[in-house]
Design a protein around this motif. Sequence first.
Motif, PDB file in Angstrom:
ATOM      1  N   LEU A  25       1.677   3.405   3.859  1.00 45.57           N
ATOM      2  CA  LEU A  25       1.152   4.722   3.838  1.00 45.57           C
ATOM      3  C   LEU A  25       0.052   5.040   4.846  1.00 45.57           C
ATOM      4  CD1 LEU A  25       1.248   7.456   2.423  1.00 45.57           C
ATOM      5  CD2 LEU A  25      -0.325   6.518   0.627  1.00 45.57           C
ATOM      6  N   GLN A  36       5.483   7.942   5.411  1.00 47.51           N
ATOM      7  CA  GLN A  36       5.409   8.232   4.283  1.00 47.51           C
ATOM      8  C   GLN A  36       5.233   9.525   3.682  1.00 47.51           C
ATOM      9  OE1 GLN A  36       6.693   6.247   1.549  1.00 47.51           O
ATOM     10  NE2 GLN A  36       7.388   4.650   3.223  1.00 47.51           N
ATOM     11  N   ALA A  40       7.493  12.451   1.835  1.00 52.13           N
ATOM     12  CA  ALA A  40       7.357  13.264   0.783  1.00 52.13           C
ATOM     13  C   ALA A  40       7.549  14.701   0.707  1.00 52.13           C
ATOM     14  CB  ALA A  40       5.667  13.085   0.454  1.00 52.13           C
ATOM     15  N   ASP A  98       6.754  14.527 -10.800  1.00 49.66           N
ATOM     16  CA  ASP A  98       5.409  14.681 -10.014  1.00 49.66           C
ATOM     17  C   ASP A  98       4.867  15.863 -10.346  1.00 49.66           C
ATOM     18  OD1 ASP A  98       6.156  12.043  -9.140  1.00 49.66           O
ATOM     19  OD2 ASP A  98       6.032  12.540  -6.869  1.00 49.66           O
ATOM     20  N   TYR A 137      -4.470  11.049  -1.786  1.00 48.28           N
ATOM     21  CA  TYR A 137      -3.563  10.129  -1.968  1.00 48.28           C
ATOM     22  C   TYR A 137      -2.674   9.671  -0.649  1.00 48.28           C
ATOM     23  CZ  TYR A 137      -3.733  11.446  -7.051  1.00 48.28           C
ATOM     24  OH  TYR A 137      -3.899  11.896  -7.990  1.00 48.28           O
ATOM     25  N   THR A 138      -3.113  10.274   0.391  1.00 51.02           N
ATOM     26  CA  THR A 138      -2.448   9.907   1.769  1.00 51.02           C
ATOM     27  C   THR A 138      -3.349   8.771   2.393  1.00 51.02           C
ATOM     28  OG1 THR A 138      -3.656  11.661   3.091  1.00 51.02           O
ATOM     29  CG2 THR A 138      -1.525  12.391   2.025  1.00 51.02           C
ATOM     30  N   ALA A 141      -3.440   2.689  -0.162  1.00 57.26           N
ATOM     31  CA  ALA A 141      -2.283   2.282  -0.582  1.00 57.26           C
ATOM     32  C   ALA A 141      -1.869   2.249  -2.253  1.00 57.26           C
ATOM     33  CB  ALA A 141      -2.069   0.769  -0.076  1.00 57.26           C
ATOM     34  N   ARG A 144       0.766   6.670  -4.055  1.00 59.65           N
ATOM     35  CA  ARG A 144       1.650   7.254  -3.042  1.00 59.65           C
ATOM     36  C   ARG A 144       1.489   8.958  -3.188  1.00 59.65           C
ATOM     37  NH1 ARG A 144       5.742  10.249  -5.832  1.00 59.65           N
ATOM     38  NH2 ARG A 144       6.423   9.410  -7.744  1.00 59.65           N
TER      39      ARG A 144
END
Length: 258
Positions: A25, A36, A40, A98, A137-138, A141, A144
């Motif tokens: 990521l 990644q 998403a 999510d 979150y980006t 690691a 995700r």
Amino acid sequence: TKNSQPLRFWLPCEMSSASSYDRALTVFSPEGRLYQVEYAFKALNSGNITSIGLRGADSCVVLTQRKVPDKLMVADSMTHLFQLTPHIGCVMTGMIADAKSQVRRARYEAAEYQYKYGVEISVDQLARRVADISQIYTQGAYMRPLGCSMTLIGIDEEMGPQLFRCDPAGYYVGYKATSCGVKQTEANNLLEKKLKKNPNLNYNQTVEEAISVLSSVVAMDFKPSEIEVAVVSKENPVFRVLTEEEIDRHLTAISERD
């Protein structure tokens, strides 16, 4: 041994970019992409639904398709519309697990803001906070990106009706109209044409144009039980989900108009 070959360590630049850089990521590809995060965005289509958000002169509306994958499920227990504060709500598109996690976090942030400052959080501040968390979150690691998109509506005391959308990369922006899901491109094109003809929609026009656009892009005539619609207006700034009877009245008005 005499016939053994020396060990060979492959450097990242020797591997194919798509197969080597989409596993981590936090690693950029040579083209400057984070695969990644891009995956998403593809997860937004996992529910195979399309959501619409439209801002009028005195109101905002969000709506989405209601699909029940199993006849044994209770249809009323499945929803993509969520109230975050008494006057702010959202439609979630993508992976519903999510989505519910992000909704819980947004409610917590709104409640904390109210406790700390004594006033209800505004739509743009809540959108910014949700987007900031998604952007974090980006970077690591340990977490995700969330495979969902949040479209928020509310009435601002100074700015009037507000419509914002937050994506998995942590980007948020205000919209006059927006869409998300499998038919996003077609819906955005149609919304642009509708707003060009009539940029100042009243409450009924806002709801009916949004339903009309969704019906056109998915190429089906809806029954009241097949869509979910939520509104806020200057007259009644409380976030409210329309009943099937109210949706039916709007569907009847659309059919008579056409």
